[in-house]
Write a protein that holds these residues in place. Structure first.
Motif, PDB file in Angstrom:
ATOM      1  N   GLU A  77       0.910  -1.324   0.241  1.00  0.00           N
ATOM      2  CA  GLU A  77      -0.044  -0.069   0.143  1.00  0.00           C
ATOM      3  C   GLU A  77       0.836   1.260  -0.119  1.00  0.00           C
ATOM      4  N   VAL A  78       2.015   1.299   0.642  1.00  0.00           N
ATOM      5  CA  VAL A  78       3.115   2.357   0.673  1.00  0.00           C
ATOM      6  C   VAL A  78       3.377   2.571  -0.683  1.00  0.00           C
ATOM      7  N   ALA A  79       3.689   1.717  -1.384  1.00  0.00           N
ATOM      8  CA  ALA A  79       4.190   1.606  -2.768  1.00  0.00           C
ATOM      9  C   ALA A  79       3.017   2.172  -3.707  1.00  0.00           C
ATOM     10  N   GLU A  80       1.660   1.813  -3.654  1.00  0.00           N
ATOM     11  CA  GLU A  80       0.709   2.176  -4.337  1.00  0.00           C
ATOM     12  C   GLU A  80       0.357   3.704  -4.252  1.00  0.00           C
ATOM     13  N   GLU A  81       0.216   3.697  -3.006  1.00  0.00           N
ATOM     14  CA  GLU A  81      -0.181   5.159  -2.570  1.00  0.00           C
ATOM     15  C   GLU A  81       0.855   6.302  -2.741  1.00  0.00           C
ATOM     16  N   SER A  82       2.067   6.112  -2.451  1.00  0.00           N
ATOM     17  CA  SER A  82       3.154   7.137  -2.309  1.00  0.00           C
ATOM     18  C   SER A  82       4.039   7.029  -3.357  1.00  0.00           C
ATOM     19  N   ASP A  83       4.332   5.663  -4.067  1.00  0.00           N
ATOM     20  CA  ASP A  83       5.266   5.185  -4.969  1.00  0.00           C
ATOM     21  C   ASP A  83       6.775   5.308  -4.360  1.00  0.00           C
ATOM     22  N   ASN A  84       6.686   4.933  -3.019  1.00  0.00           N
ATOM     23  CA  ASN A  84       7.864   4.758  -2.371  1.00  0.00           C
ATOM     24  C   ASN A  84       8.038   3.346  -1.921  1.00  0.00           C
ATOM     25  N   ARG A  85       9.147   2.731  -2.414  1.00  0.00           N
ATOM     26  CA  ARG A  85       9.643   1.320  -1.965  1.00  0.00           C
ATOM     27  C   ARG A  85      10.213   1.509  -0.739  1.00  0.00           C
ATOM     28  N   ALA A  86       9.895   0.674   0.130  1.00  0.00           N
ATOM     29  CA  ALA A  86      10.582   1.086   1.844  1.00  0.00           C
ATOM     30  C   ALA A  86      10.639  -0.246   2.464  1.00  0.00           C
ATOM     31  N   VAL A  87      11.445  -0.307   3.507  1.00  0.00           N
ATOM     32  CA  VAL A  87      11.991  -1.508   3.888  1.00  0.00           C
ATOM     33  C   VAL A  87      11.103  -1.469   5.493  1.00  0.00           C
ATOM     34  N   PRO A  88      10.251  -2.309   5.844  1.00  0.00           N
ATOM     35  CA  PRO A  88       9.692  -2.186   7.345  1.00  0.00           C
ATOM     36  C   PRO A  88      10.829  -2.421   8.301  1.00  0.00           C
ATOM     37  N   GLN A  89      10.570  -1.675   9.506  1.00  0.00           N
ATOM     38  CA  GLN A  89      11.588  -2.024  10.696  1.00  0.00           C
ATOM     39  C   GLN A  89      10.880  -2.142  11.835  1.00  0.00           C
ATOM     40  N   VAL A  90      10.178  -1.203  12.401  1.00  0.00           N
ATOM     41  CA  VAL A  90       9.499  -1.497  13.732  1.00  0.00           C
ATOM     42  C   VAL A  90       7.851  -1.247  13.848  1.00  0.00           C
ATOM     43  N   ARG A  91       7.173  -2.198  14.334  1.00  0.00           N
ATOM     44  CA  ARG A  91       5.842  -2.020  14.532  1.00  0.00           C
ATOM     45  C   ARG A  91       5.559  -0.878  15.261  1.00  0.00           C
ATOM     46  N   LEU A  92       4.661  -0.133  14.953  1.00  0.00           N
ATOM     47  CA  LEU A  92       3.970   1.167  15.584  1.00  0.00           C
ATOM     48  C   LEU A  92       2.601   0.869  15.959  1.00  0.00           C
TER      49      LEU A  92
END
Length: 302
Positions: A66-81
């Protein structure tokens, strides 16, 4: 209510909860970090990128997608919030969030769901978001130390029963159930974008990472520090060696994925966390670990 009369069904309890996931996506800038917010024209709001889970989808996979689809950012998950709960269109909704380090972007293009995206420092983002629960998630992110290492730690998948295997136990292979789970794990392991794959020397551990190695085009490095105790060896010794190895790997600065064994992982995690807890890990299960320098910052079950 008359005595003996059955209680009426609770219409709220019968409503299926909406599941969604998203992230606080961050990038380093001189003097600190910036986080990503998106604007949705349908609601006229500024919010964190998030979206609904697809059928059978793992929440962590959904968050990254969803992060990639909405913001076009490829991101690495780190810490649960913190997980957010509220009602949407008359139904209870749960949104799971992770902090995520942005590693690539394809170039944002406005669309019908999201027509704008911005990067702000955390304080400004807290003021900009439209909902108090988004501000709470951002505040929890702001309170975190900087994550310096990310790791997917998994236990080998199902490999039949030790009593039905006639050869050396280290040679016991995955069974059909184990192979299916190994392929499922590969999609989760890939989310952390590991630069290295490391395995205990047992055949079932190496095989558990085989689908990940094929997906990521990475070799599997065998590491004896991740092995279960050998005859005459103390479990404490193995736990200390594994914990030291995991800390060293996290200190490399790049995400890694590790497969170890059921008699090693709980003890190693106890030593990393500095507390006694239930770190039992089922076969084919695992953890998302985040480190701040040489100390563990967060442990999230996969």
């Amino acid at each position: 209510m008359a005595p003996g009369q059955p209680a009426a069904a609770d219409p709220v309890a019968a409503v299926t909860e909406i599941r969604a996931a998203g992230g606080v996506v961050w990038r380093p800038v001189p003097g600190g970090v910036e986080v990503c917010l998106v604007h949705r024209p349908r609601y006229g709001d500024w919010t964190l990128p998030k979206g609904k889970l697809e059928p059978g989808e793992h929440p962590l996979s959904a968050a990254v997608r969803e992060v990639a689809e909405e913001s076009d950012n490829r991101a690495v998950p780190q810490v649960r919030l913190p997980t957010v709960h509220y009602r949407s269109e008359g139904r209870p909704k749960r949104v799971d969030y992770w902090s995520m380090r942005a590693v690539a972007t394809g170039g944002f293009q406005p669309g019908t769901e999201v027509d704008d995206m911005c990067w702000l420092d955390t304080d400004e983002a807290i003021r900009r978001v439209s909902y108090p629960h988004d501000a709470e998630v951002l505040a929890a992110f702001a309170a975190l130390p900087r994550v310096t290492g990310t790791m997917a730690l998994v236990r080998h998948a199902h490999a039949g029963k030790r009593t039905t295997w006639s050869g050396p136990d280290t040679g016991r292979p995955l069974d059909a159930q184990g192979w299916a789970r190994a392929h499922e794990l590969a999609t989760l392991v890939a989310l952390v974008r590991p630069s290295r794959l490391l395995s205990a020397s047992a055949r079932r551990c190496v095989q558990t990472l085989d689908p990940s190695a094929a997906l990521l085009d990475l070799p599997i490095e065998v590491c004896g520090d991740l092995d279960e105790p050998q005859p005459g060896q103390q479990p404490e010794e193995c736990a200390l060696a594994a914990a030291a190895r995991l800390t060293a790997l996290a200190g490399g600065g790049e995400p890694v994925a590790v497969c170890s064994q059921g008699k090693v992982i709980p003890g190693a995690l106890e030593r990393l966390a500095g507390r006694t807890d239930d770190f039992t890990t089922p076969k084919g299960g695992g953890w998302l670990l985040a480190f701040a320098d040489d100390r563990i910052l967060a442990l999230d079950r996969l």
